[in-house]
Design a protein around this motif. Structure first.
Motif, PDB file in Angstrom:
ATOM      1  N   TYR A 264      -5.648   6.698 -19.395  1.00  0.00           N
ATOM      2  CA  TYR A 264      -4.951   6.274 -18.189  1.00  0.00           C
ATOM      3  C   TYR A 264      -3.462   6.576 -18.311  1.00  0.00           C
ATOM      4  CZ  TYR A 264      -3.807   2.392 -21.288  1.00  0.00           C
ATOM      5  OH  TYR A 264      -3.379   1.647 -22.352  1.00  0.00           O
ATOM      6  N   ASN A 265      -2.759   6.420 -17.190  1.00  0.00           N
ATOM      7  CA  ASN A 265      -1.304   6.457 -17.194  1.00  0.00           C
ATOM      8  C   ASN A 265      -0.847   5.635 -15.992  1.00  0.00           C
ATOM      9  OD1 ASN A 265       1.595   7.550 -17.370  1.00  0.00           O
ATOM     10  ND2 ASN A 265       0.562   8.625 -19.059  1.00  0.00           N
ATOM     11  N   PHE A 266       0.427   5.719 -15.643  1.00  0.00           N
ATOM     12  CA  PHE A 266       0.958   4.815 -14.620  1.00  0.00           C
ATOM     13  C   PHE A 266       1.807   5.564 -13.600  1.00  0.00           C
ATOM     14  CE2 PHE A 266       0.281   2.374 -18.456  1.00  0.00           C
ATOM     15  CZ  PHE A 266      -0.368   1.250 -17.994  1.00  0.00           C
ATOM     16  N   VAL A 267       1.691   5.084 -12.364  1.00  0.00           N
ATOM     17  CA  VAL A 267       2.595   5.513 -11.303  1.00  0.00           C
ATOM     18  C   VAL A 267       3.657   4.436 -11.174  1.00  0.00           C
ATOM     19  CG1 VAL A 267       2.846   5.991  -8.848  1.00  0.00           C
ATOM     20  CG2 VAL A 267       0.820   6.800 -10.081  1.00  0.00           C
ATOM     21  N   PRO A 268       4.933   4.756 -11.406  1.00  0.00           N
ATOM     22  CA  PRO A 268       5.955   3.705 -11.352  1.00  0.00           C
ATOM     23  C   PRO A 268       6.041   3.062  -9.976  1.00  0.00           C
ATOM     24  CG  PRO A 268       6.960   5.884 -11.413  1.00  0.00           C
ATOM     25  CD  PRO A 268       5.511   6.086 -11.672  1.00  0.00           C
ATOM     26  N   VAL A 269       6.356   1.778  -9.968  1.00  0.00           N
ATOM     27  CA  VAL A 269       6.524   1.036  -8.717  1.00  0.00           C
ATOM     28  C   VAL A 269       7.964   1.236  -8.234  1.00  0.00           C
ATOM     29  CG1 VAL A 269       6.439  -1.229  -7.613  1.00  0.00           C
ATOM     30  CG2 VAL A 269       4.821  -0.658  -9.437  1.00  0.00           C
ATOM     31  N   GLU A 270       8.111   1.688  -7.015  1.00  0.00           N
ATOM     32  CA  GLU A 270       9.445   1.923  -6.462  1.00  0.00           C
ATOM     33  C   GLU A 270      10.125   0.596  -6.143  1.00  0.00           C
ATOM     34  OE1 GLU A 270      11.038   4.676  -6.199  1.00  0.00           O
ATOM     35  OE2 GLU A 270       9.458   6.143  -6.619  1.00  0.00           O
ATOM     36  N   GLU A 271      11.330   0.457  -6.604  1.00  0.00           N
ATOM     37  CA  GLU A 271      12.097  -0.753  -6.311  1.00  0.00           C
ATOM     38  C   GLU A 271      12.482  -0.811  -4.839  1.00  0.00           C
ATOM     39  OE1 GLU A 271      16.313  -2.818  -7.691  1.00  0.00           O
ATOM     40  OE2 GLU A 271      15.319  -1.344  -8.974  1.00  0.00           O
TER      41      GLU A 271
ATOM     42  N   GLU B 279      -0.415   2.740  -0.763  1.00  0.00           N
ATOM     43  CA  GLU B 279       0.613   1.903  -1.389  1.00  0.00           C
ATOM     44  C   GLU B 279       1.623   2.743  -2.157  1.00  0.00           C
ATOM     45  OE1 GLU B 279      -1.489  -0.883  -3.773  1.00  0.00           O
ATOM     46  OE2 GLU B 279      -1.877  -2.289  -2.133  1.00  0.00           O
ATOM     47  N   VAL B 280       1.133   3.753  -2.880  1.00  0.00           N
ATOM     48  CA  VAL B 280       2.040   4.618  -3.645  1.00  0.00           C
ATOM     49  C   VAL B 280       2.901   5.454  -2.712  1.00  0.00           C
ATOM     50  CG1 VAL B 280       2.170   6.550  -5.268  1.00  0.00           C
ATOM     51  CG2 VAL B 280       0.525   4.709  -5.651  1.00  0.00           C
ATOM     52  N   MET B 281       2.262   6.134  -1.751  1.00  0.00           N
ATOM     53  CA  MET B 281       2.980   7.111  -0.919  1.00  0.00           C
ATOM     54  C   MET B 281       3.942   6.446   0.057  1.00  0.00           C
ATOM     55  SD  MET B 281       0.040   9.999  -0.227  1.00  0.00           S
ATOM     56  CE  MET B 281       1.230  11.196   0.396  1.00  0.00           C
ATOM     57  N   SER B 282       3.714   5.169   0.379  1.00  0.00           N
ATOM     58  CA  SER B 282       4.583   4.483   1.341  1.00  0.00           C
ATOM     59  C   SER B 282       5.539   3.509   0.660  1.00  0.00           C
ATOM     60  CB  SER B 282       3.731   3.747   2.373  1.00  0.00           C
ATOM     61  OG  SER B 282       2.981   2.718   1.769  1.00  0.00           O
ATOM     62  N   TYR B 283       5.714   3.656  -0.664  1.00  0.00           N
ATOM     63  CA  TYR B 283       6.615   2.768  -1.402  1.00  0.00           C
ATOM     64  C   TYR B 283       6.240   1.301  -1.191  1.00  0.00           C
ATOM     65  CZ  TYR B 283       9.952   6.574  -2.452  1.00  0.00           C
ATOM     66  OH  TYR B 283      10.557   7.713  -2.916  1.00  0.00           O
ATOM     67  N   GLY B 284       4.979   0.991  -1.416  1.00  0.00           N
ATOM     68  CA  GLY B 284       4.519  -0.370  -1.209  1.00  0.00           C
ATOM     69  C   GLY B 284       4.797  -1.275  -2.394  1.00  0.00           C
ATOM     70  N   LYS B 285       4.635  -2.569  -2.149  1.00  0.00           N
ATOM     71  CA  LYS B 285       4.737  -3.542  -3.237  1.00  0.00           C
ATOM     72  C   LYS B 285       3.560  -3.357  -4.187  1.00  0.00           C
ATOM     73  CE  LYS B 285       4.728  -6.809  -0.183  1.00  0.00           C
ATOM     74  NZ  LYS B 285       4.750  -8.127   0.513  1.00  0.00           N
ATOM     75  N   LEU B 286       3.672  -4.013  -5.327  1.00  0.00           N
ATOM     76  CA  LEU B 286       2.598  -3.895  -6.305  1.00  0.00           C
ATOM     77  C   LEU B 286       1.299  -4.483  -5.771  1.00  0.00           C
ATOM     78  CD1 LEU B 286       1.915  -2.885  -9.109  1.00  0.00           C
ATOM     79  CD2 LEU B 286       2.543  -5.106 -10.021  1.00  0.00           C
ATOM     80  N   GLY B 287       1.386  -5.474  -4.902  1.00  0.00           N
ATOM     81  CA  GLY B 287       0.187  -6.042  -4.294  1.00  0.00           C
ATOM     82  C   GLY B 287      -0.476  -7.056  -5.191  1.00  0.00           C
ATOM     83  N   ILE B 288      -1.811  -7.067  -5.215  1.00  0.00           N
ATOM     84  CA  ILE B 288      -2.570  -8.051  -5.981  1.00  0.00           C
ATOM     85  C   ILE B 288      -2.695  -7.585  -7.423  1.00  0.00           C
ATOM     86  CG2 ILE B 288      -4.800  -9.205  -6.200  1.00  0.00           C
ATOM     87  CD1 ILE B 288      -5.136  -8.884  -3.190  1.00  0.00           C
TER      88      ILE B 288
END
Length: 801
Positions: free
Chosen positions: A9-16, A92-101
């Motif tokens: 696995y790896n990670f997509v960073p969460v946009e601030e 969520e990734v493409m629209s700069y969403g929150k991390l969510g659940i």
């Protein structure tokens, strides 16, 4: 890549810089937007790798039974819920969403190799680890009885004191090593010792111990150095290795909890919560054997042995079931989520606007919004034709270990995947960030082998690559930009021929890659141009929010993992930690200061999205804004009223449940009291019966002893001479002397048969001239000797014939 750090696995960073649509507060199913669109998207899927989606009976299968692919009436399908979850994650990734659940549990750690992180903390300011008894009170509070520093007692001293054979079990080379298996969780647990050596009453019986050069041992009689305490077992991770001339390795001692007489300490609720979370109290499948037992005892109000320490402020800052227990981190996932550092976090992001939203108390939502129903529905995608089953797969599909900070916390790394600084970022660093959203990079058609033992492996038959499915996504009252977000997520911004999605089980193994083609239908007609316009509108909206959106870190990482890279297959395996301890890549990676770099850096796939160069960002509302606002306020008031009604009903049900629980508790307590009273009465009756039996046995013994004395006396002064006499007068002399010597007035019954037999012999040997006296006087003599005239008459008749 590095020597030890690798992962499937790896990670997509969460946009601030989260994007919050300005229209989120005006969403409605009843009041349409002026540019609201309704229709459906026709979706075609082709599996580029074997694909498997379980049929929902994951926890219901029999042991050894393979999982089945999701189907209905014999036809394979991709569930709408699975496809919707996959789609939302990309939106969520493409629209700069929150991390969510996400998992909001506070992690705990035990890192013996990281002294600044663990050892310095558990013994802060050189405070020694303490022992104590933890007990839950009826009012819900937790009190701890301090026992001071725990004593240590070796396996050998335990064996010598209590007659056990712990050395044979747990010291390498012991006679019973084969009965202990470190690969079995139940053998490594303390409960194994409590059951195996139950005869010594560990954790229950108080003994007196005295100090020795290397610990403590059981005290001798009246030893003035004696200290009262209880023997407490903890787990056994492996065999003890005794090494002559050098340091021995492995656990070889147990603990003593002393009676100190110190006052009880109340343990704070936050400390108890961290304690429970460290042992996965919220997930029974991840709980240890010992926690399952001790937690039940704790709930029943029984005391359990714990180790604890203070931080200089709280008397009990943290605690655990073992001497070097897991420490809670200072921060949880939500605390290190970069998207929560901005204002307005309680607003809805794009994915929440499209797919719906409910309050997530675990993630700290404080929004005043009501629940929001989604405006997108995804139906099942049915198989085209009859897809074939591929080769059977058996693998370990384990849960992620998000506490492993070299991977799950963003680190400052060089290109060789080593720390650029001196220390790792961990969940104890307030300024640290989580690595992001977890995703699985695409692999080639090579399926990763990850087999384990039968009790942890999962078997299933995936469908072969090239399997196809077809279905529809229905939408209602979506703004053009929202429709564009869905289409962009489905096609990777009109690049479906280059990038693939992943779905279903087995993604870490290289399964589940699918190519998605989408066609937009408005008013029943295909609308290809409208689809491009919608994606262009989404692009313009995101570029307005962030001019670097097309090449942002989250977009680059998303695309890098959505593109199969032949050269990365060998670096997408699992790190190794075998049960015998010969290999531990997790430990070695930390020792080498390695971390998991971003996938785009590892693979060299640092690509962004290609611009569509069409469409405009959505305009703000005009005259309809007030109308929509009023309509939304009315709906929210209705929802609020309904929620208050539901809360009131819930409160009533909760009160009823509480009353029923109280009644059940009272019934249980009464039943327990009755059972205790019954057991008490039974014990009293058994004791009385034992007392009676003892008295009877004593009487019987005394009687037997008396008879034995009589027999001994008869042997010394017996009646044997009677049979040698021929005259009754001679017999009278012998019998009278015998009775007189016995101290009785008459002959004891135990000698009657002997007298009778001898009299018969004497009479038969008597001359006929002397027999007249026998016949005349025998009955009278017998009556005097026996004290029983009836028996005397009967005997006389028998003897005289």
């Amino acid at each position: 890549m590095s020597n030890y750090i690798k992962a499937p696995y790896n990670f997509v960073p969460v946009e601030e810089n989260v994007f919050y649509p300005a229209w989120s507060q005006y969403l409605s199913h009843d009041a349409p937007f002026s540019d609201g669109k309704s229709g459906y998207i026709e979706v075609d899927i082709e599996a580029k790798q074997p694909i498997f989606i379980a049929d929902g009976r994951l926890g219901q299968r029999a042991e050894g039974q393979k999982l089945s692919f999701f189907s209905h009436e014999g036809k394979y399908m991709v569930p709408g819920s699975s496809f919707k979850g996959m789609l939302r994650a990309v939106v969520e990734v493409m629209s700069y969403g929150k991390l969510g659940i996400f998992n909001q549990h506070q992690f705990a750690f035990r890192d013996l190799n990281n002294k600044p992180l663990y050892m310095n903390r558990i013994r802060q300011d050189n405070r020694p680890i303490q022992a104590g008894w933890l007990q839950k009170q009826e009012d819900g509070r937790y009190l701890l009885t301090p026992c001071g520093e725990p004593g240590r007692i070796s396996f050998g001293d335990i064996d010598r004191a209590f007659g056990t054979n712990m050395v044979d079990y747990f010291v390498k080379g012991g006679k019973k090593n084969s009965l202990y298996d470190r690969n079995k969780d139940e053998h490594k647990a303390a409960r194994f010792k409590y059951k195996t050596f139950s005869q010594i009453g560990a954790a229950e019986t108080t003994y007196t111990f005295v100090p020795t050069k290397k610990g403590y041992t059981l005290a001798g009689y009246n030893d003035p150095r004696g200290m009262k305490g209880v023997l407490v077992f903890t787990g056994q991770p492996g065999l003890r290795q005794e090494n002559r001339g050098r340091r021995s390795t492995g656990k070889g001692k147990e603990f003593i909890f002393f009676e100190t007489g110190r006052a009880e300490i109340e343990v704070g609720p936050e400390v108890i919560e961290s304690f429970k979370q460290a042992y996965f109290d919220y997930d029974e499948n991840r709980q240890t054997v010992d926690w399952k037992y001790w937690s039940k005892e704790l709930k029943k109000g029984e005391r359990i042995p714990v180790f604890y320490n203070t931080d200089g402020v709280k008397e009990v800052a943290h605690l655990g079931l073992s001497y070097l227990y897991k420490l809670p981190y200072d921060y949880g996932v939500a605390d290190l989520d970069p998207s929560k550092t901005v204002e307005n976090f309680d607003r809805l992001d794009m994915a929440e606007c499209i797919f719906g939203w409910v309050p997530n108390a675990a993630a700290g939502d404080k929004s005043g919004y009501q629940e929001l129903k989604g405006r997108v529905q995804v139906g099942h995608l049915k198989a085209v034709g009859s897809p074939s089953l591929g080769d059977s797969v058996t693998a370990v599909l384990s849960s992620p270990k998000a506490s492993y900070y070299p991977n799950y916390i963003a680190q400052h790394l060089d290109l060789a995947n080593h720390l650029a600084g001196r220390y790792y970022n961990t969940y104890n660093n307030k300024d640290a960030h989580i690595s992001g959203r977890k995703r699985y990079p695409l692999r080639t058609n090579k399926i990763l082998e990850n087999k384990g033992t039968d009790n942890v492996s999962t078997g299933f038959h995936p469908l072969k690559a090239s399997s196809q499915f077809k279905g529809r996504i229905y939408f209602h009252n979506l703004r053009e930009v929202e429709l564009g977000a869905i289409l962009s997520a489905l096609t990777f911004h009109d690049s479906a021929d280059q990038y693939w999605h992943q779905i279903g089980m087995g993604k870490p193994l290289g399964l589940g890659a699918i190519q998605v083609n989408a066609k937009l239908f408005l008013d029943g007609q295909e609308a290809a141009d409208a689809a491009l316009d919608a994606m262009g509108s989404f692009e313009a909206c995101m570029l307005q929010h962030d001019a670097n959106w097309l090449n942002s870190a989250s977009i680059v990482e998303l695309l890098s993992m959505a593109k199969a890279n032949l050269y990365m297959d060998d670096d997408l395996g699992y790190m190794v930690m075998d049960q015998q301890g010969r290999q531990n890549h997790f430990k070695e990676a930390k020792n080498k200061n390695e971390g998991l770099n971003r996938y785009s850096i590892l693979s060299g796939e640092e690509e962004g999205l290609l611009p569509l160069s069409r469409g405009e960002a959505p305009a703000e509302f005009g005259a309809e804004k007030d109308k929509l606002s009023q309509k939304i306020q009315e709906q929210q008031k209705q929802l609020k009223d309904r929620r208050e009604q539901l809360y009131a009903l819930l409160a009533i049900k909760k009160e009823q449940a509480a009353r029923e629980k109280d009644r059940a508790d009272r019934r249980r307590e009464e039943a327990e009291a009755q059972e205790k009273e019954r057991q008490k009465r039974a014990a009293e009756i058994a004791a009385k019966q034992a007392e009676i039996a003892a008295k009877q046995a004593a009487l019987k013994k005394a009687d037997e002893e008396r008879k034995a004395r009589k027999r001994e006396q008869a042997a010394k002064k017996g009646l044997d001479p009677v049979k040698e006499k021929t005259q009754l007068g001679q017999v009278r002399t012998v019998v009278s002397q015998f009775i007189k010597a016995s101290g009785e007035k008459t002959l004891a019954e135990e000698y009657w048969e002997e007298l009778k037999e001898n009299l018969a012999i004497a009479y038969s040997n008597s001359p006929k001239g002397k027999q007249r006296e026998w016949k005349k006087k025998l009955a009278k003599e017998l009556s005097n000797w026996l004290g029983d005239s009836a028996t005397a008459e009967n005997w006389a008749k028998e003897i005289l014939g």
